[in-house]
Design a protein around this motif. Structure first.
Motif, PDB file in Angstrom:
ATOM      1  N   PRO A  58      -0.475  -0.720   1.605  1.00 15.81           N
ATOM      2  CA  PRO A  58      -0.279   0.631   2.163  1.00 15.81           C
ATOM      3  C   PRO A  58      -0.690   1.755   1.211  1.00 15.81           C
ATOM      4  O   PRO A  58      -0.782   1.572  -0.010  1.00 15.81           O
ATOM      5  CB  PRO A  58       1.235   0.695   2.410  1.00 15.81           C
ATOM      6  N   LEU A  59      -0.903   2.923   1.810  1.00 13.22           N
ATOM      7  CA  LEU A  59      -1.100   4.179   1.076  1.00 13.22           C
ATOM      8  C   LEU A  59       0.155   5.017   1.301  1.00 13.22           C
ATOM      9  O   LEU A  59       0.630   5.128   2.429  1.00 13.22           O
ATOM     10  CB  LEU A  59      -2.304   4.951   1.616  1.00 13.22           C
ATOM     11  N   ARG A  60       0.676   5.611   0.247  1.00 15.75           N
ATOM     12  CA  ARG A  60       1.859   6.477   0.350  1.00 15.75           C
ATOM     13  C   ARG A  60       1.406   7.926   0.471  1.00 15.75           C
ATOM     14  O   ARG A  60       0.568   8.398  -0.293  1.00 15.75           O
ATOM     15  CB  ARG A  60       2.749   6.315  -0.879  1.00 15.75           C
TER      16      ARG A  60
ATOM     17  N   TYR B 185      -8.292   2.804   4.838  1.00 13.39           N
ATOM     18  CA  TYR B 185      -9.409   3.439   4.134  1.00 13.39           C
ATOM     19  C   TYR B 185      -9.008   4.806   3.592  1.00 13.39           C
ATOM     20  O   TYR B 185      -8.196   5.513   4.189  1.00 13.39           O
ATOM     21  CB  TYR B 185     -10.596   3.580   5.091  1.00 13.39           C
ATOM     22  N   PHE B 186      -9.619   5.176   2.473  1.00 14.59           N
ATOM     23  CA  PHE B 186      -9.354   6.467   1.848  1.00 14.59           C
ATOM     24  C   PHE B 186     -10.528   6.850   0.970  1.00 14.59           C
ATOM     25  O   PHE B 186     -11.439   6.047   0.757  1.00 14.59           O
ATOM     26  CB  PHE B 186      -8.034   6.444   1.068  1.00 14.59           C
TER      27      PHE B 186
ATOM     28  N   THR C 285      -0.730   1.809  -3.034  1.00 17.99           N
ATOM     29  CA  THR C 285       0.432   1.072  -3.547  1.00 17.99           C
ATOM     30  C   THR C 285       0.047  -0.295  -4.085  1.00 17.99           C
ATOM     31  O   THR C 285       0.913  -1.038  -4.535  1.00 17.99           O
ATOM     32  CB  THR C 285       1.506   0.897  -2.452  1.00 17.99           C
ATOM     33  N   GLY C 286      -1.229  -0.615  -4.026  1.00 17.41           N
ATOM     34  CA  GLY C 286      -1.711  -1.899  -4.522  1.00 17.41           C
ATOM     35  C   GLY C 286      -3.177  -1.807  -4.873  1.00 17.41           C
ATOM     36  O   GLY C 286      -3.756  -0.719  -4.888  1.00 17.41           O
TER      37      GLY C 286
ATOM     38  N   LEU D 288       4.247   5.619   4.811  1.00 19.53           N
ATOM     39  CA  LEU D 288       3.234   4.657   4.397  1.00 19.53           C
ATOM     40  C   LEU D 288       2.202   4.466   5.500  1.00 19.53           C
ATOM     41  O   LEU D 288       2.556   4.265   6.666  1.00 19.53           O
ATOM     42  CB  LEU D 288       3.874   3.307   4.063  1.00 19.53           C
ATOM     43  N   LEU D 289       0.938   4.553   5.122  1.00 17.45           N
ATOM     44  CA  LEU D 289      -0.172   4.250   6.030  1.00 17.45           C
ATOM     45  C   LEU D 289      -0.533   2.788   5.812  1.00 17.45           C
ATOM     46  O   LEU D 289      -0.689   2.353   4.667  1.00 17.45           O
ATOM     47  CB  LEU D 289      -1.385   5.119   5.702  1.00 17.45           C
ATOM     48  N   THR D 290      -0.671   2.038   6.887  1.00 15.28           N
ATOM     49  CA  THR D 290      -0.956   0.610   6.760  1.00 15.28           C
ATOM     50  C   THR D 290      -2.178   0.223   7.570  1.00 15.28           C
ATOM     51  O   THR D 290      -2.598   0.936   8.492  1.00 15.28           O
ATOM     52  CB  THR D 290       0.243  -0.231   7.240  1.00 15.28           C
TER      53      THR D 290
END
Length: 136
Positions: A98-100, A42-43, A71-72, A23-25
């Motif tokens: 987070p990003l998975r 960011y993505f 994830t949200g 997970l990226l936070t």
């Protein structure tokens, strides 16, 4: 935060070596203003946009691009949306959730050393300008 109107796929560029499922936070220093600790992760939906972010990321690791899953809820990145062009042509987003990591991708366009240097010089100018603040 409202849901952004983009179905992806989504990507994140970094110099960190990550594994599927990681997970990226939020909570890390900005690549563009290192004195700022970011409240968001960011993505982008543009693979090469994530590649650019990976190449400009702080650190000594090799640039990497990961396909990620939010994830949200997420929103358009206000640092680029409507700044120079109407809307969100860079398809850039941010989230407090987070990003998975789904997978690492390797078919993104690498910058030439000259292009990378030009981007670094642009960032140096932005850092020196008071209007170059990050909306955090």
């Amino acid at each position: 935060m409202t849901d952004a109107l983009d179905d992806g796929p989504f990507y994140h560029g970094t110099k960190a070596a990550l594994q599927v499922g990681d997970l990226l936070t939020a909570g890390f220093r900005s690549n563009y203003r290192p004195e700022v600790v970011m409240n968001h992760i960011y993505f982008t939906a543009l693979r090469d946009g994530a590649g650019l972010a990976a190449e400009l990321a702080i650190g000594d690791g090799i640039p990497r691009v990961y396909r990620v899953e939010p994830t949200g809820p997420f929103e358009d990145d206000p640092n680029v949306t409507d700044k120079k062009f109407p809307g969100n042509p860079t398809r850039s987003f941010r989230s407090t959730e987070p990003l998975r990591i789904l997978e690492e991708v390797d078919d993104w366009t690498r910058l030439t050393s000259e292009a990378l240097q030009e981007w670094r010089e642009r960032l140096a100018v932005l850092r020196a300008e008071p209007r170059g603040e990050i909306i955090n």
